[in-house]
Design an enzyme around this catalytic site. Sequence first.
Site, mmCIF file in Angstrom:
data_model
loop_
_atom_site.group_PDB
_atom_site.id
_atom_site.type_symbol
_atom_site.label_atom_id
_atom_site.label_comp_id
_atom_site.label_asym_id
_atom_site.label_seq_id
_atom_site.Cartn_x
_atom_site.Cartn_y
_atom_site.Cartn_z
ATOM 1 N N ASN A 231 54.042 80.136 26.875
ATOM 2 C CA ASN A 231 53.963 79.328 28.100
ATOM 3 C C ASN A 231 55.251 78.564 28.362
ATOM 4 O O ASN A 231 55.744 78.521 29.492
ATOM 5 C CB ASN A 231 52.796 78.347 28.001
ATOM 6 C CG ASN A 231 51.486 78.954 28.472
ATOM 7 O OD1 ASN A 231 51.458 79.939 29.195
ATOM 8 N ND2 ASN A 231 50.378 78.368 28.045
ATOM 9 N N ASP B 110 42.713 84.003 18.024
ATOM 10 C CA ASP B 110 43.559 83.443 19.075
ATOM 11 C C ASP B 110 44.974 83.989 18.959
ATOM 12 O O ASP B 110 45.346 84.631 17.965
ATOM 13 C CB ASP B 110 43.514 81.917 19.114
ATOM 14 C CG ASP B 110 44.328 81.248 18.021
ATOM 15 O OD1 ASP B 110 44.952 81.961 17.213
ATOM 16 O OD2 ASP B 110 44.343 80.007 17.968
ATOM 17 N N GLU C 239 43.656 80.026 24.501
ATOM 18 C CA GLU C 239 43.931 81.378 24.009
ATOM 19 C C GLU C 239 42.966 81.794 22.894
ATOM 20 O O GLU C 239 43.224 82.746 22.157
ATOM 21 C CB GLU C 239 45.378 81.463 23.504
ATOM 22 C CG GLU C 239 45.674 80.704 22.222
ATOM 23 C CD GLU C 239 45.993 79.222 22.428
ATOM 24 O OE1 GLU C 239 46.581 78.616 21.514
ATOM 25 O OE2 GLU C 239 45.644 78.676 23.496
#
Length: 401
Positions: free
Chosen positions: A260, A252, A295
């Site tokens: 974000n 990930d 992710e």
Amino acid sequence: MEAFDSFALTLPIMALTVSAVFLALWRFGLKAALFWGLGFGCSGLGFLMSLPLGPAEAMAMSGDALFVFGFFFYGQALLTHFGVDYPLRHRLLLIGGYLGVDAYLVFGLGDLRSELLLNDLVAALLIGLPLSGVVQKAHATADRLLVAAASMVVIETLTRVAAINYLVGGNDDLAAFAESVYAVAIQITAGCFGVLLAAAAFGSMVMRVMLNYRRAAEIDPLTGLYNRRGLDQALKPAQGGAAWSGVIVVTDIDHFKQVNDRYGHAAGDMVIAAFALEIRTSIPAGAVAARLGGEEFVICLPAANLAEAGVLAHGIRLRFAGRDWRQFGIDRQITASFGVAKMQAENDNLQAAIDRADQCLYEAKGAGRNMVVVEGGVFETGEALVADLQAALTALKSAQG
């Protein structure tokens, strides 16, 4: 005559009913259904022209034009269904030239035999040429059946061409054509092969819709990789086949929440998509990759060992960490961490291997991120690997000196 008229009406009614069904399907987003509907609609109206509804020459010319356009739409339906481009201009020029010659044969010469010969040849070309362009695209069973049905229509049309002299003989009476042997033969053979083509087209479209729904249920729309359901299906052994075995890589993106929060979810989606593309272009043939959520991703490498999987993960890590994101408005480095685990035995299962790889991933996170941790040990980061190589070379030089 009354019995013949009843028989002659059967095929147009069937064709127009099929046309209505396909046009209804088109309203649900099936693009090829529009052309199948237009094709069967033109053919149905064309067969109506065999009835004594007006002057024989006008009816013959109208019927010829409708049949030719019907076959044109059949060909276009095949091209649309299989997503193949084929020059439209050439086919339209063929139709335009045909209509000019046909008008001369009907109104000028009254040559029934030549008219029928030309009509069947052009019809066969208008579906045969597109058919030749889609044959290589027919991989699914339903698509192969569609190609086979269309091929049979072409063969049936060309067979009529070869048999015209025997069926028509020396009779050039257009008015009597509706009750001729040739007209009856067309009604019978076109009815049989038309039903076959319609069934094959309908079946192929239904299968395509089912596959699209299945794909939508199994593919992650952002990355184009499998989702968890798709991963399970991709690794599901075929009937009687051996269970999947190999190495699992779980990975990930490091500190993705910060991406974000600072740059927005649109930028975050671009990062996820870019990471997925890096994975997809890096894995070998036969490997399977999926987005587990957020992710986090998983890579399944069949018949690989831990060292090979570690090298692959290390390469992805380095390339991703070296990307320049400034064109996307991101002014920082983004890295990823990896955990690698092997299916331990025949009775091991996918989820257990993913869990162990996930545990390795947590170790990589805890050790500082931007790292590959292999089950049973650490696959070093690029910087550490370079440092170890330099130390080894220094030791070697010292020993030689």
